[in-house]
Design a protein around this motif. Structure first.
Motif, PDB file in Angstrom:
ATOM      1  N   GLU A  84       1.057  -0.930  -0.413  1.00 39.47           N
ATOM      2  CA  GLU A  84      -0.079  -0.619   0.179  1.00 39.47           C
ATOM      3  C   GLU A  84       1.215   1.285  -0.027  1.00 39.47           C
ATOM      4  OE1 GLU A  84      -3.900   1.915   2.458  1.00 39.47           O
ATOM      5  OE2 GLU A  84      -2.900   0.193   3.197  1.00 39.47           O
ATOM      6  N   ARG A  85       0.581   2.159  -1.208  1.00 41.79           N
ATOM      7  CA  ARG A  85       1.132   3.731  -0.451  1.00 41.79           C
ATOM      8  C   ARG A  85       0.397   4.160   0.317  1.00 41.79           C
ATOM      9  NH1 ARG A  85      -1.017   4.254  -6.081  1.00 41.79           N
ATOM     10  NH2 ARG A  85      -2.224   6.480  -5.314  1.00 41.79           N
ATOM     11  N   PRO A  86       1.893   5.132   0.889  1.00 42.53           N
ATOM     12  CA  PRO A  86       1.915   5.391   1.538  1.00 42.53           C
ATOM     13  C   PRO A  86       0.829   7.190   1.639  1.00 42.53           C
ATOM     14  CG  PRO A  86       4.229   5.499   1.526  1.00 42.53           C
ATOM     15  CD  PRO A  86       3.282   5.690   0.586  1.00 42.53           C
ATOM     16  N   GLU A  87       0.081   7.603   3.191  1.00 39.83           N
ATOM     17  CA  GLU A  87      -0.894   8.239   2.335  1.00 39.83           C
ATOM     18  C   GLU A  87      -0.446  10.054   1.612  1.00 39.83           C
ATOM     19  OE1 GLU A  87      -4.401  10.938   4.576  1.00 39.83           O
ATOM     20  OE2 GLU A  87      -2.788   9.395   5.508  1.00 39.83           O
ATOM     21  N   GLY A  88      -0.763  10.188   0.497  1.00 36.48           N
ATOM     22  CA  GLY A  88      -0.226  11.731  -0.545  1.00 36.48           C
ATOM     23  C   GLY A  88       0.926  10.925  -1.128  1.00 36.48           C
ATOM     24  N   VAL A  89       1.276   9.511  -1.640  1.00 37.09           N
ATOM     25  CA  VAL A  89       2.192   9.556  -2.508  1.00 37.09           C
ATOM     26  C   VAL A  89       0.748   9.493  -3.939  1.00 37.09           C
ATOM     27  CG1 VAL A  89       4.116   7.706  -2.709  1.00 37.09           C
ATOM     28  CG2 VAL A  89       3.714   8.944  -0.570  1.00 37.09           C
ATOM     29  N   ASP A  90       1.901   9.890  -4.833  1.00 35.50           N
ATOM     30  CA  ASP A  90       1.077   9.698  -6.266  1.00 35.50           C
ATOM     31  C   ASP A  90       1.504   9.097  -7.144  1.00 35.50           C
ATOM     32  OD1 ASP A  90      -1.238   9.373  -7.824  1.00 35.50           O
ATOM     33  OD2 ASP A  90      -1.526  11.627  -7.998  1.00 35.50           O
ATOM     34  N   VAL A  91       0.826   7.587  -7.972  1.00 33.81           N
ATOM     35  CA  VAL A  91       1.399   6.893  -8.355  1.00 33.81           C
ATOM     36  C   VAL A  91       2.416   7.787  -9.432  1.00 33.81           C
ATOM     37  CG1 VAL A  91      -0.148   5.470  -8.837  1.00 33.81           C
ATOM     38  CG2 VAL A  91       0.384   7.356 -10.474  1.00 33.81           C
ATOM     39  N   ASP A  92       4.294   7.115 -10.126  1.00 35.07           N
ATOM     40  CA  ASP A  92       5.082   8.236 -10.837  1.00 35.07           C
ATOM     41  C   ASP A  92       4.861   8.069 -12.199  1.00 35.07           C
ATOM     42  OD1 ASP A  92       5.905   5.348 -11.254  1.00 35.07           O
ATOM     43  OD2 ASP A  92       7.740   5.815 -10.007  1.00 35.07           O
ATOM     44  N   PHE A  93       3.268   7.037 -12.973  1.00 33.04           N
ATOM     45  CA  PHE A  93       4.170   7.651 -14.223  1.00 33.04           C
ATOM     46  C   PHE A  93       1.903   8.252 -14.388  1.00 33.04           C
ATOM     47  CE2 PHE A  93       2.440   3.688 -12.255  1.00 33.04           C
ATOM     48  CZ  PHE A  93       0.430   3.335 -12.785  1.00 33.04           C
ATOM     49  N   ALA A  94       1.720   8.405 -15.888  1.00 37.47           N
ATOM     50  CA  ALA A  94       0.150   9.394 -16.224  1.00 37.47           C
ATOM     51  C   ALA A  94      -0.106   8.014 -16.525  1.00 37.47           C
ATOM     52  CB  ALA A  94       0.226   9.736 -17.911  1.00 37.47           C
ATOM     53  N   CYS A  95      -1.497   7.982 -16.198  1.00 39.91           N
ATOM     54  CA  CYS A  95      -2.704   7.074 -15.993  1.00 39.91           C
ATOM     55  C   CYS A  95      -3.341   7.098 -17.673  1.00 39.91           C
ATOM     56  CB  CYS A  95      -3.890   7.150 -15.283  1.00 39.91           C
ATOM     57  SG  CYS A  95      -4.837   6.392 -14.907  1.00 39.91           S
ATOM     58  N   GLN A  96      -3.401   5.460 -17.545  1.00 35.67           N
ATOM     59  CA  GLN A  96      -3.815   5.478 -19.160  1.00 35.67           C
ATOM     60  C   GLN A  96      -4.786   3.716 -18.497  1.00 35.67           C
ATOM     61  OE1 GLN A  96      -1.194   4.967 -22.278  1.00 35.67           O
ATOM     62  NE2 GLN A  96       0.764   4.304 -21.032  1.00 35.67           N
ATOM     63  N   CYS A  97      -5.538   3.894 -17.425  1.00 38.09           N
ATOM     64  CA  CYS A  97      -5.739   2.296 -17.232  1.00 38.09           C
ATOM     65  C   CYS A  97      -6.903   2.154 -18.149  1.00 38.09           C
ATOM     66  CB  CYS A  97      -5.946   2.310 -15.618  1.00 38.09           C
ATOM     67  SG  CYS A  97      -4.265   2.538 -15.045  1.00 38.09           S
ATOM     68  N   PHE A  98      -7.844   2.815 -18.099  1.00 34.44           N
ATOM     69  CA  PHE A  98      -8.938   2.636 -19.073  1.00 34.44           C
ATOM     70  C   PHE A  98      -8.587   2.537 -19.953  1.00 34.44           C
ATOM     71  CE2 PHE A  98     -10.918   5.710 -15.550  1.00 34.44           C
ATOM     72  CZ  PHE A  98     -11.570   4.900 -14.806  1.00 34.44           C
ATOM     73  N   LEU A  99      -6.874   2.344 -20.994  1.00 36.98           N
ATOM     74  CA  LEU A  99      -7.208   2.847 -22.407  1.00 36.98           C
ATOM     75  C   LEU A  99      -6.571   1.578 -22.817  1.00 36.98           C
ATOM     76  CD1 LEU A  99      -6.259   6.240 -23.626  1.00 36.98           C
ATOM     77  CD2 LEU A  99      -8.379   4.585 -24.449  1.00 36.98           C
ATOM     78  N   PRO A 100      -6.902   0.472 -23.854  1.00 40.50           N
ATOM     79  CA  PRO A 100      -5.629  -0.791 -24.311  1.00 40.50           C
ATOM     80  C   PRO A 100      -4.248  -0.739 -24.213  1.00 40.50           C
ATOM     81  CG  PRO A 100      -7.203  -0.808 -26.036  1.00 40.50           C
ATOM     82  CD  PRO A 100      -7.859   0.225 -25.178  1.00 40.50           C
ATOM     83  N   HIS A 101      -3.637  -1.817 -24.029  1.00 40.94           N
ATOM     84  CA  HIS A 101      -1.723  -1.299 -23.895  1.00 40.94           C
ATOM     85  C   HIS A 101      -1.478  -1.117 -25.674  1.00 40.94           C
ATOM     86  CE1 HIS A 101       2.049  -1.517 -23.910  1.00 40.94           C
ATOM     87  NE2 HIS A 101       2.674  -2.442 -24.539  1.00 40.94           N
ATOM     88  N   ASP A 102      -0.789   0.090 -25.473  1.00 37.91           N
ATOM     89  CA  ASP A 102      -0.726   0.404 -27.202  1.00 37.91           C
ATOM     90  C   ASP A 102       0.592   0.060 -27.676  1.00 37.91           C
ATOM     91  OD1 ASP A 102      -0.027   1.142 -29.730  1.00 37.91           O
ATOM     92  OD2 ASP A 102      -0.973   3.319 -29.767  1.00 37.91           O
ATOM     93  N   ASP A 106       2.345  14.066 -24.080  1.00 36.55           N
ATOM     94  CA  ASP A 106       3.556  13.828 -23.151  1.00 36.55           C
ATOM     95  C   ASP A 106       2.707  14.050 -21.640  1.00 36.55           C
ATOM     96  OD1 ASP A 106       5.988  13.932 -21.311  1.00 36.55           O
ATOM     97  OD2 ASP A 106       6.541  15.826 -22.112  1.00 36.55           O
ATOM     98  N   MET A 107       2.745  13.360 -20.863  1.00 38.92           N
ATOM     99  CA  MET A 107       1.510  13.493 -19.876  1.00 38.92           C
ATOM    100  C   MET A 107       2.334  13.723 -18.703  1.00 38.92           C
ATOM    101  SD  MET A 107      -1.963  11.251 -21.349  1.00 38.92           S
ATOM    102  CE  MET A 107      -2.745  11.707 -19.633  1.00 38.92           C
ATOM    103  N   PRO A 108       2.024  14.325 -17.585  1.00 38.43           N
ATOM    104  CA  PRO A 108       2.726  14.527 -16.396  1.00 38.43           C
ATOM    105  C   PRO A 108       2.520  13.152 -15.244  1.00 38.43           C
ATOM    106  CG  PRO A 108       0.939  16.735 -16.367  1.00 38.43           C
ATOM    107  CD  PRO A 108       1.354  15.842 -17.879  1.00 38.43           C
ATOM    108  N   PRO A 109       3.335  12.589 -14.916  1.00 41.42           N
ATOM    109  CA  PRO A 109       3.225  11.860 -13.677  1.00 41.42           C
ATOM    110  C   PRO A 109       2.178  12.093 -12.282  1.00 41.42           C
ATOM    111  CG  PRO A 109       5.693  11.190 -14.099  1.00 41.42           C
ATOM    112  CD  PRO A 109       4.846  12.482 -14.446  1.00 41.42           C
ATOM    113  N   GLY A 110       0.888  11.072 -12.016  1.00 41.11           N
ATOM    114  CA  GLY A 110       0.551  12.050 -10.833  1.00 41.11           C
ATOM    115  C   GLY A 110       0.796  12.356  -9.588  1.00 41.11           C
ATOM    116  N   SER A 111       2.434  12.431  -9.402  1.00 42.46           N
ATOM    117  CA  SER A 111       2.985  12.608  -8.744  1.00 42.46           C
ATOM    118  C   SER A 111       3.738  14.226  -8.706  1.00 42.46           C
ATOM    119  CB  SER A 111       3.951  11.396  -8.011  1.00 42.46           C
ATOM    120  OG  SER A 111       4.838  11.395  -9.183  1.00 42.46           O
ATOM    121  N   VAL A 112       3.707  14.622  -9.943  1.00 43.25           N
ATOM    122  CA  VAL A 112       4.377  15.730 -10.126  1.00 43.25           C
ATOM    123  C   VAL A 112       3.658  17.240 -10.716  1.00 43.25           C
ATOM    124  CG1 VAL A 112       6.007  16.695 -12.088  1.00 43.25           C
ATOM    125  CG2 VAL A 112       6.255  14.474 -11.319  1.00 43.25           C
ATOM    126  N   ASP A 113       3.801  17.644  -9.860  1.00 41.85           N
ATOM    127  CA  ASP A 113       2.937  18.980 -10.631  1.00 41.85           C
ATOM    128  C   ASP A 113       3.484  20.208 -11.146  1.00 41.85           C
ATOM    129  OD1 ASP A 113       1.589  19.513  -8.121  1.00 41.85           O
ATOM    130  OD2 ASP A 113       2.573  19.950  -6.647  1.00 41.85           O
TER     131      ASP A 113
END
Length: 213
Positions: free
Chosen positions: A36-54, A81-88
């Protein structure tokens, strides 16, 4: 998944392990180690989970839905080019949106976009067929099916339109500012705010009338 992979139980046609693990991290709240990720820590990649792998998605880019076919509702997908969830993202990424806002306000538009209500989604690299684009999404209406707002460096709006001649299934066309405000959700947000304000005014007026009686 790691147990299956190490035991050779996954098919050769299966998506790569990194793609299989993404949803568990994005929506399962797990880290790359499976814990489990620590509270307040987001993923380090851009989310594309709703789409099939390309497998053809270029390195460093991610898939994002930029629109839908008007009849079949098939998604139009762009590599961005999408920023990861953990990057502002930097403030400079909002400059096209600032330019659009200033132009709509100067034109006296009724539906004016508010920069603080948008989130930066990513940047679509330029190609031979289109300019470089910046994508934004209206946060208050993000889950209601509105399309992302796609702007060039001058804040001019573009949108995908179905085109069988293109490999991606669509082409980019220029869109008028007022029309874009409907597609990205700004018009709906303004009208909802006006309705709530009108309802509140009516309730206050009724209360004042009852007290007077």
């Amino acid at each position: 998944l790691h147990h299956l992979a190490e035991g050779g139980a996954l098919s050769e046609r299966c998506d790569p392990m990194s793609a299989l693990l993404e949803p568990l991290q994005c929506y399962g709240g797990l880290g790359a180690d499976g814990r489990e990720r620590p509270e307040g820590v987001d993923v380090d990649f851009a989310c594309q989970c709703f789409l099939p792998h390309d497998p053809n998605c270029p390195e460093g880019l991610a898939q994002h839905v930029v629109g839908h076919h008007r009849e079949t509702f098939q998604p139009f997908i762009a590599h961005a080019d999408m920023p990861p969830g953990s990057v502002d993202p930097p403030v400079s990424s909002l400059e096209p949106l600032f330019r659009l806002t200033r132009r709509v306000r100067a034109a006296g538009g009724v539906f004016v976009p508010r920069v603080e209500e948008f989130c930066y989604v990513g940047r679509i690299p330029p190609s031979k067929l289109h300019d470089e684009f910046w994508m934004y999404r209206l946060v208050p209406n993000a889950r209601r099916g509105f399309e992302p707002l796609v702007l060039d460096q001058h804040g001019r709006v573009s949108a995908p339109r179905a085109d069988r001649r293109r490999k991606v299934g669509y082409r980019w066309v220029a869109v008028k500012d007022w029309n874009a405000m409907h597609h990205c959700g700004v018009a709906a947000r303004v009208m909802e705010t006006d309705r709530r304000k009108s309802r509140w005014d009516d309730e206050v007026g009724l209360d004042d009338g009852l007290r007077a009686v």
